[in-house]
Structures are given as structure tokens and as C-alpha cells.
Design an enzyme around this catalytic site. Sequence first.
Site, PDB file in Angstrom:
ATOM      1  N   ASP A  40      54.606  57.862  56.167  1.00  0.00           N
ATOM      2  CA  ASP A  40      54.035  57.465  55.878  1.00  0.00           C
ATOM      3  C   ASP A  40      54.029  56.421  57.024  1.00  0.00           C
ATOM      4  O   ASP A  40      54.475  55.239  57.307  1.00  0.00           O
ATOM      5  CB  ASP A  40      55.235  56.551  54.488  1.00  0.00           C
ATOM      6  CG  ASP A  40      56.035  57.988  53.807  1.00  0.00           C
ATOM      7  OD1 ASP A  40      55.067  58.947  52.965  1.00  0.00           O
ATOM      8  OD2 ASP A  40      57.008  58.099  54.540  1.00  0.00           O
ATOM      9  N   HIS A  44      57.919  54.343  55.238  1.00  0.00           N
ATOM     10  CA  HIS A  44      58.064  54.768  53.385  1.00  0.00           C
ATOM     11  C   HIS A  44      58.132  53.199  52.485  1.00  0.00           C
ATOM     12  O   HIS A  44      56.853  53.183  51.191  1.00  0.00           O
ATOM     13  CB  HIS A  44      58.744  55.938  52.646  1.00  0.00           C
ATOM     14  CG  HIS A  44      58.803  56.272  51.649  1.00  0.00           C
ATOM     15  ND1 HIS A  44      59.272  55.543  50.223  1.00  0.00           N
ATOM     16  CD2 HIS A  44      57.982  57.058  50.922  1.00  0.00           C
ATOM     17  CE1 HIS A  44      58.762  56.224  49.817  1.00  0.00           C
ATOM     18  NE2 HIS A  44      57.660  57.522  50.085  1.00  0.00           N
ATOM     19  N   GLU A  83      55.214  63.933  58.389  1.00  0.00           N
ATOM     20  CA  GLU A  83      55.068  64.310  57.299  1.00  0.00           C
ATOM     21  C   GLU A  83      55.825  62.577  56.912  1.00  0.00           C
ATOM     22  O   GLU A  83      56.497  62.363  57.803  1.00  0.00           O
ATOM     23  CB  GLU A  83      55.508  64.308  55.446  1.00  0.00           C
ATOM     24  CG  GLU A  83      54.674  63.449  54.569  1.00  0.00           C
ATOM     25  CD  GLU A  83      55.469  62.378  53.989  1.00  0.00           C
ATOM     26  OE1 GLU A  83      55.381  61.986  53.115  1.00  0.00           O
ATOM     27  OE2 GLU A  83      57.198  62.273  54.570  1.00  0.00           O
ATOM     28  N   HIS A  93      59.583  66.321  55.991  1.00  0.00           N
ATOM     29  CA  HIS A  93      59.518  64.798  55.842  1.00  0.00           C
ATOM     30  C   HIS A  93      60.189  63.238  56.103  1.00  0.00           C
ATOM     31  O   HIS A  93      61.804  63.791  56.069  1.00  0.00           O
ATOM     32  CB  HIS A  93      60.869  65.410  54.798  1.00  0.00           C
ATOM     33  CG  HIS A  93      60.224  64.224  53.051  1.00  0.00           C
ATOM     34  ND1 HIS A  93      60.952  63.657  52.525  1.00  0.00           N
ATOM     35  CD2 HIS A  93      58.996  63.404  52.579  1.00  0.00           C
ATOM     36  CE1 HIS A  93      60.794  62.455  51.332  1.00  0.00           C
ATOM     37  NE2 HIS A  93      59.414  62.755  51.855  1.00  0.00           N
TER      38      HIS A  93
END
Length: 255
Positions: free
Chosen positions: A48, A61, A46, A16
Site C-alpha cells: 500500500d 497501509h 501486495e 499481503h
Amino acid sequence: MAHPYFDAPAPRVLAHRGLTVPGDSHVENSLAAVAEAVSAGATYVESDCHLTRDGEIVLFHDDNVERVTGDPRLVADLRLRDLEALMADRGGLLTLRDALEGFPETRWNLDVKAAAAAAEMGRLVAPHAERVLLASFSDARRRAALAAAAAAGAAVRPATSAGSATIARVLGAAAAAPASVLRRLLRGVDVLQIPQRQGAVRVLTDRLIRRAHDAGVEVHVWTVNDVDEMRSLVARGVDGIVTDRADLALAALDG
């Protein structure tokens, strides 16, 4: 046939926003955070994506950079060089282009955080579509990115997870709807990426896991940092764990 993104063995550990452990000087989604996750053995990262003022896709993010840099400005109002300066002593800025090219063996789970980012994201991931999953809470944003990847000549469609509206419909259908209804709702979707609960609502159930698998769709749960909880979820049939502690997860779930 499963998307090539899922060729690696399950259960999948999705790092993450990279990996940041206590004592690290770098921040989430930085070059150093991704490098640390990959060094720990993570196959999946992962992250963003937002669009800068001068048209670059960067890994961030929030829509502003205050939480990780102390600067309250929006990503969309900053130029690439501004962000590079802000991130210089925080692990280094990572653009999507550099992430895809600099980590050629890594499989990316990329959240389309802004509508303005969708088209450029799709264009950038097109040459790497076999190892990219496009996600978003917004089904419209992820579909726009998928369409842009196709328009840019992607050899395969990037993998994709369901947005919030699709997940809500799937949760309703999973209780009692025929398999044909669920398959129709999940057409073009490779994975449900969900929390265990949303407020008072239990999102993850054994029935949902079973019915998703019957439809050929994986189930990934976010964000889980307790090792015993990870093991319990995998024992229930969850295919992937999104975690801030990919190092712990990889050690706990290996074999």
C-alpha cells in the site's frame, strides 16, 4: 493477450504486506517483511502506498502510523527521515522507489491509498510497468496512477484491478447480463480482487468466477490465511490468494 504481470504460473500467492510470522520483530510493509516474503519464495507482494510531506512514496497501509509505530501522526505530515527513524527498529522503512529497484524480480500489487500519491506512483512504476499491478478501492485513484504511468512513458500499461464501484456493477451484471455488457464493464481491467463476503453479502460465487474468466479477467481473493480454505478456493477456480502467510500458502499450493 494477457499482461506480462501474469506470466508466472497460477495459482498466484500474493504476500499481503510482505510476510510477518509469530516471533518476528519487524512489522508489515517493512523492508524486512518484504525480504522475508521473497526469501519464502513469493513472486508477488501486495503493498500500500502513501505520500510523505516531502513527496516520497512509502509503503504503509493506514493514513497514520500509530498502529505499527505507536506514533499518531499522519504519513502525509511526516518527512521521509521521520519515518525512517520510526521504522529503524521495526524492520526498516521501504520507499516505493527502493522496493522496485531493490527487488527487481518481484511483481508488485500496489494499492493507491491516497489521491495525492497517484501521480508520483504512476511516475515511479512506469519503468517497471510489466511487473506492477495498480489497485485501489477508488477507481478514480487507480486511473489517475495509470494515466501518470502512461504520461511517464511506460512501455506497457501497468496491470490493474477493479475498484469498488466497478466491482459493484460487475456483481450486478454477473447474475444475468449478456457477456457483452460484462466485457464492457471490465474493459481495461485485468483482475477482480475481492473478499469472499462483504458483511451479509456473498461477493465470491462460482458464477462470478466463471463469468470473469469468460471475459478474460482473473479473480483473486483476500485475505485468506487458512490452508484448507486456500485449497478450496483454488479448486473452485480462484486464480490468486492474498494472504498474510505466504509461506504456508506457497507450501500448500505448490503443484
